[in-house]
Design an enzyme around this catalytic site. Structure first.
Site, PDB file in Angstrom:
ATOM      1  N   ASP A 230       0.916  -1.182   0.110  1.00 19.26           N
ATOM      2  CA  ASP A 230      -0.114   0.127  -0.077  1.00 19.26           C
ATOM      3  C   ASP A 230       0.811   1.307   0.057  1.00 19.26           C
ATOM      4  O   ASP A 230       2.089   1.092  -0.496  1.00 19.26           O
ATOM      5  CB  ASP A 230      -0.873  -0.042   1.115  1.00 19.26           C
ATOM      6  CG  ASP A 230      -2.263   0.749   0.803  1.00 19.26           C
ATOM      7  OD1 ASP A 230      -2.131   1.806   0.492  1.00 19.26           O
ATOM      8  OD2 ASP A 230      -3.381   0.066   1.147  1.00 19.26           O
ATOM      9  N   HIS A 253       2.049   1.641  -3.226  1.00 19.23           N
ATOM     10  CA  HIS A 253       1.004   2.736  -3.762  1.00 19.23           C
ATOM     11  C   HIS A 253       1.340   4.216  -3.897  1.00 19.23           C
ATOM     12  O   HIS A 253       0.604   5.043  -4.272  1.00 19.23           O
ATOM     13  CB  HIS A 253      -0.335   2.744  -3.256  1.00 19.23           C
ATOM     14  CG  HIS A 253      -1.164   1.278  -3.389  1.00 19.23           C
ATOM     15  ND1 HIS A 253      -2.079   0.972  -2.884  1.00 19.23           N
ATOM     16  CD2 HIS A 253      -0.477   0.168  -4.219  1.00 19.23           C
ATOM     17  CE1 HIS A 253      -2.433  -0.291  -3.178  1.00 19.23           C
ATOM     18  NE2 HIS A 253      -1.307  -0.753  -3.877  1.00 19.23           N
TER      19      HIS A 253
END
Ligand SMILES: *[C@@H]1O[C@H](CO)[C@@H](O)[C@H](O)[C@H]1NC(C)=O
Ligand SMILES: *[C@@H]1O[C@H](CO)[C@@H](O)[C@H](O)[C@H]1NC(C)=O
Ligand SMILES: *[C@@H]1O[C@H](CO)[C@@H](O)[C@H](O)[C@H]1NC(C)=O
Ligand SMILES: *[C@@H]1O[C@H](CO)[C@@H](O)[C@H](O)[C@H]1NC(C)=O
Ligand SMILES: *[C@@H]1O[C@H](CO)[C@@H](O)[C@H](O)[C@H]1NC(C)=O
Length: 408
Positions: A230, A253
């Site tokens: 993430d 991310h």
């Protein structure tokens, strides 16, 4: 460009390692000369990776936190693996500064059932402490695998490390791996410095943010490496004066402000954020701001600069239409106001030809005073043009600008 910037980063790494080694030796000297070190092994910790060493850790912490002379230091020795269940290291401590010298490995239980009688929000908590230094070249292992394997419904927000209501915290040279979810959450804290951390979980592990910061002021994240499933660093609501610099990000991310404004009624206040000197490698986003349509409040004074992208999907992105819930987010007259955002010196390659720069701002409260300066983004694929796309985004561009600016 790529070679010289890699060289630059290599030099920073070498410098920070040298600096760390010197300070590490200094710390050892200080400890040797003062008789206030509390070694977990002296409180019954076995360190064979199997025996439960939680009580020994709590006892050693309690002594460290109650000590009044010198520099109280809790020692977690090198060459051992300590199995520790969910515990909280609570303050306030008697001394103005306490140390945790983490040289060995501390490991979480592998089986989620070990949390049966514990708060599933975290593994290790540091709470209400003023003046804390965590140093040492040791490792924290969150044993996330069995949590990642569970279906979403049974996967609570278990963070490996939580700092809550802390002030003046330094944490450096720690290797943190395999958190069930977010690796580090800084909440309701001030003056927190992270330096030379390595955070690593598989790209496929769900919601394993590197560091999440909320309700905090004056937080620094420097010279660290993030590889996870993430965001590398995510900056949440009520955050001011947050500085992220000289970090490597990817896989993951990207560096994210948000998502903000999910909770109806709570005003978003995010101000004075700098994200500089970041290498993004194969991340889904680079510098991102994302807000829910239903939010209110503001994000202002944000600088993203000296960013180097390698095969990044969305290098520069503002998404004010963020919505990941089943019931559709209602379009209202509200929105989080974004202003004074500067993107400066952003170079590298993207894997999405359309909208390497993608600024999707709210129609109710447009983005204002956005600056793009010296941006050059190219496709990672041959003979492919890249473009920029803006909606309700106002400001100006200067210097090198590829693709062309879409700001109004
Ligand atoms: C913590 O330390 C204090 C003072 O040294 C002691 O009185 C107390 O019993 C300790 N508590 C635990 C839970 O170890
Ligand atoms: C943390 O590091 C900073 C900068 O090196 C230093 O000024 C500060 O005193 C340190 N904090 C503690 C709690 O030792
Ligand atoms: C943001 O930074 C400016 C300039 O350094 C400072 O004057 C202002 O107080 C900061 N805002 C907050 C909320 O700390
Ligand atoms: C990016 O990541 C890939 C695979 O993880 C690695 O082989 C490559 O060296 C990295 N590139 C840079 C510029 O760090
Ligand atoms: C626009 O934003 C920049 C920072 O990116 C800031 O220095 C400047 O004061 C802002 N201008 C206005 C008119 O607010």
């Amino acid at each position: 460009m790529l070679n010289s910037s890699m060289d630059f980063f290599a030099r920073i790494c070498i410098l920070s390692c040298l600096f760390s080694m010197i300070s590490f030796q200094l710390i050892n000297k200080i400890h040797a000369s003062q008789n206030n070190a509390f070694n977990v092994q002296d409180y019954g910790a076995v360190g064979n990776g199997k025996s439960d060493d939680s009580t020994a850790f709590l006892k050693a912490w309690n002594e460290t936190c109650s000590a009044t002379t010198g520099t109280p230091t809790m020692i977690i020795p090198k060459g051992k693996t300590f199995l520790v269940h969910a515990i909280d290291f609570l303050g306030p401590c008697k001394s103005t500064t306490v140390y945790v010298q983490l040289s060995g490995t501390v490991k979480a239980p592998e089986d989620p059932s070990a949390w049966k009688d514990h708060d599933v929000a975290k593994w290790l908590g540091f709470e209400g402490i003023k003046g804390l230094n965590i140093v040492g070249f040791g490792q924290l292992d969150g044993s996330g695998q069995k949590w990642w394997d569970q279906s979403c419904r049974y996967r609570p927000g278990l963070k490996a490390l939580v700092f809550r209501e802390c002030k003046s915290v330094n944490m450096s040279n720690i290797f943190l791996v395999s958190s069930p979810k977010t690796h580090i959450h800084v909440m309701s804290s001030q003056y927190v410095y992270f330096k030379s951390l390595v955070i690593r979980s598989p790209e496929t592990s769900p919601n394993t943010d590197g560091i999440h910061i909320s309700d905090s002021d004056n937080v620094w994240v420097q010279a660290s490496t993030f590889e996870s499933g993430d965001d590398c660093v995510s900056i949440g609501e009520s955050t001011t004066n947050i500085h992220v610099g000289y970090c490597n990000c990817g896989p993951g991310h990207g560096m994210s402000i948000g998502s903000l404004g999910r909770t109806n009624g709570k005003e978003v206040h995010v101000e004075n954020i700098t994200i500089k000197h970041i290498q993004f490698n194969q991340t889904t986003n680079g510098g991102r701001i994302k807000t829910w349509q239903t939010g209110t409040g503001q994000v202002r004074n944000v600088e993203f600069s000296n960013l180097q992208f390698t095969k990044v999907k969305n290098p520069l992105i503002i998404d004010q239409y963020y919505c990941d819930v089943a019931n559709p987010c209602k379009a209202t007259k509200t929105g989080v106001k974004i202003s004074n955002v500067r993107y400066m010196k952003a170079f590298g390659t993207t894997t999405t030809p359309v909208a390497a720069i993608n600024l999707e701002c709210s129609e109710n409260v447009p983005c204002t005073n956005i600056t793009l300066e010296d941006v050059k983004l190219e496709s990672a694929f041959p003979n492919t043009e890249v473009t920029s796309s803006c909606n309700n985004a106002f400001g100006y561009a200067k210097g090198i600008m590829e693709p062309k600016s879409c700001l109004k």
